[in-house]
Design a protein around this motif. Structure first.
Motif, PDB file in Angstrom:
ATOM      1  N   ALA A 134       5.684  -0.001   1.215  1.00  0.00           N
ATOM      2  CA  ALA A 134       4.588   0.973   1.298  1.00  0.00           C
ATOM      3  C   ALA A 134       3.314   0.300   1.796  1.00  0.00           C
ATOM      4  N   CYS A 135       2.351   1.126   2.131  1.00  0.00           N
ATOM      5  CA  CYS A 135       1.035   0.623   2.543  1.00  0.00           C
ATOM      6  C   CYS A 135       0.262   0.175   1.306  1.00  0.00           C
ATOM      7  N   SER A 136      -0.412  -0.986   1.372  1.00  0.00           N
ATOM      8  CA  SER A 136      -1.219  -1.421   0.216  1.00  0.00           C
ATOM      9  C   SER A 136      -2.611  -0.782   0.258  1.00  0.00           C
ATOM     10  N   HIS A 138      -4.740   2.969   1.449  1.00  0.00           N
ATOM     11  CA  HIS A 138      -4.730   4.320   0.872  1.00  0.00           C
ATOM     12  C   HIS A 138      -4.209   5.374   1.838  1.00  0.00           C
ATOM     13  N   CYS A 139      -3.486   4.957   2.904  1.00  0.00           N
ATOM     14  CA  CYS A 139      -3.079   5.963   3.901  1.00  0.00           C
ATOM     15  C   CYS A 139      -1.820   6.720   3.475  1.00  0.00           C
ATOM     16  N   GLY A 140      -1.098   6.213   2.470  1.00  0.00           N
ATOM     17  CA  GLY A 140       0.066   6.935   1.940  1.00  0.00           C
ATOM     18  C   GLY A 140       1.374   6.657   2.660  1.00  0.00           C
ATOM     19  N   PRO A 155       2.146  -5.414   9.315  1.00  0.00           N
ATOM     20  CA  PRO A 155       1.141  -4.530   8.696  1.00  0.00           C
ATOM     21  C   PRO A 155       1.585  -3.073   8.732  1.00  0.00           C
ATOM     22  N   CYS A 156       0.927  -2.253   7.932  1.00  0.00           N
ATOM     23  CA  CYS A 156       1.212  -0.816   7.892  1.00  0.00           C
ATOM     24  C   CYS A 156       1.079  -0.229   9.302  1.00  0.00           C
ATOM     25  N   PRO A 157       2.122   0.463   9.789  1.00  0.00           N
ATOM     26  CA  PRO A 157       2.063   0.998  11.156  1.00  0.00           C
ATOM     27  C   PRO A 157       1.032   2.118  11.319  1.00  0.00           C
ATOM     28  N   ARG A 158       0.555   2.680  10.207  1.00  0.00           N
ATOM     29  CA  ARG A 158      -0.397   3.795  10.313  1.00  0.00           C
ATOM     30  C   ARG A 158      -1.848   3.306  10.283  1.00  0.00           C
ATOM     31  N   CYS A 159      -2.140   2.343   9.383  1.00  0.00           N
ATOM     32  CA  CYS A 159      -3.556   1.964   9.244  1.00  0.00           C
ATOM     33  C   CYS A 159      -3.811   0.461   9.369  1.00  0.00           C
ATOM     34  N   GLY A 160      -2.758  -0.344   9.446  1.00  0.00           N
ATOM     35  CA  GLY A 160      -2.963  -1.780   9.660  1.00  0.00           C
ATOM     36  C   GLY A 160      -3.166  -2.604   8.395  1.00  0.00           C
TER      37      GLY A 160
END
Ligand SMILES: [Zn+2]
Length: 262
Positions: A134-136, A138-140, A155-160
């Motif tokens: 999961a993202c660490s 807050h993008c969910g 890194p998170c593909p949505r927010c980095g």
């Protein structure tokens, strides 16, 4: 010999209590997976003995040393992937498929996938899945990770933001709506397997059922804080006890006899 006779009598007692149920909740904890060789969360073995798991499995522990936490999770993923479902878990799959005249809902605090691999459908994972990343931030964002843990490396593909294990950690709330799914099922009986039931809010489920005088049968190798209020406690492992209990509960004839008290 006398010990085995009394164990059988107790399984019959437990079956008699659960036989009239129409909506049976099976709530399982670490003891169920421990029988399959998965180390329990509260007493990890080997290399991780020197660490406090409650600190590792927390947002603070991850912020302090994300690589250490990821190393621990990758090793747990590997050990779970190597484990195989045991006879107790396979018995629960039979119970879900063949419970005459009723429905069985499976909920677990275990993060492994052994219940699914036993053939059980729709397992509610109260503490999340070991294989989710999961993202660490807050993008969910969250996703099931692959065998190579590739999502844990990027890194998170949505927010980095950095990725983290997708489990529910100490001090974190359960996923939204998950307890409501159990309330909505409205269980009229509970089989509590290998769970010491000391972590809230999950612990309140069987306690409230016992207080409402609904049947709650506990299967645990040792006495737990819940034992004094359980309708019936079976002492032993899930692997030893569940096949016999499920055998009684999945026979329509036996269930009718138990229900009539004959
Ligand atoms: Zn993100």
């Amino acid at each position: 010999m006398s010990e085995s006779r009394s164990a059988l009598a107790t399984i019959a007692d437990a079956a008699r209590l659960l036989a009239p149920c129409r909506r049976l909740l099976v709530l399982s904890g670490a003891g169920l997976s421990a029988d399959a060789g998965v180390p329990t969360f509260r007493c990890e073995g080997g290399l991780w003995n020197e660490y406090d798991v409650e600190k590792l499995a927390s947002p603070e522990g991850f912020a302090k040393n994300p690589e250490l936490v990821w190393e621990w999770y990758r090793e747990r993923r590997l050990r779970v992937a190597e484990a195989k479902p045991h006879s107790g878990q396979r018995a629960l799959a039979l119970l879900q498929e063949h419970f005459p005249g009723g429905t069985v809902l499976m909920a677990t605090t275990n993060e492994d996938d052994l219940l699914e691999r036993s053939g059980i459908s729709q397992v509610i994972h109260l503490h999340g899945s070991l294989f989710d990343t999961a993202c660490s931030g807050h993008c969910g964002w969250r996703s099931r990770d692959g065998d190579d843990n590739s999502l844990s490396m990027v890194p998170c593909p949505r927010c980095g933001a950095p990725t983290r294990p997708g489990s529910v950690w100490y001090g974190e709330p359960l996923p939204a709506g998950i307890l409501q799914a159990i309330t909505h099922f409205d269980p009229d009986g509970c089989l509590l397997v290998g769970s010491s039931c000391i972590v809230q809010p999950v612990a309140c489920i069987p306690s409230e059922m016992a207080m409402a005088k609904l049947a709650v049968v506990e299967v645990n190798r040792e006495e737990t804080p819940f034992s004094p209020i359980a309708s019936c406690s079976l002492r032993g492992t899930a692997k030893e006890l569940l096949p016999g209990l499920v055998d009684l509960l999945t026979s329509r004839t036996v269930r009718e006899q138990l229900h009539r008290g004959t």
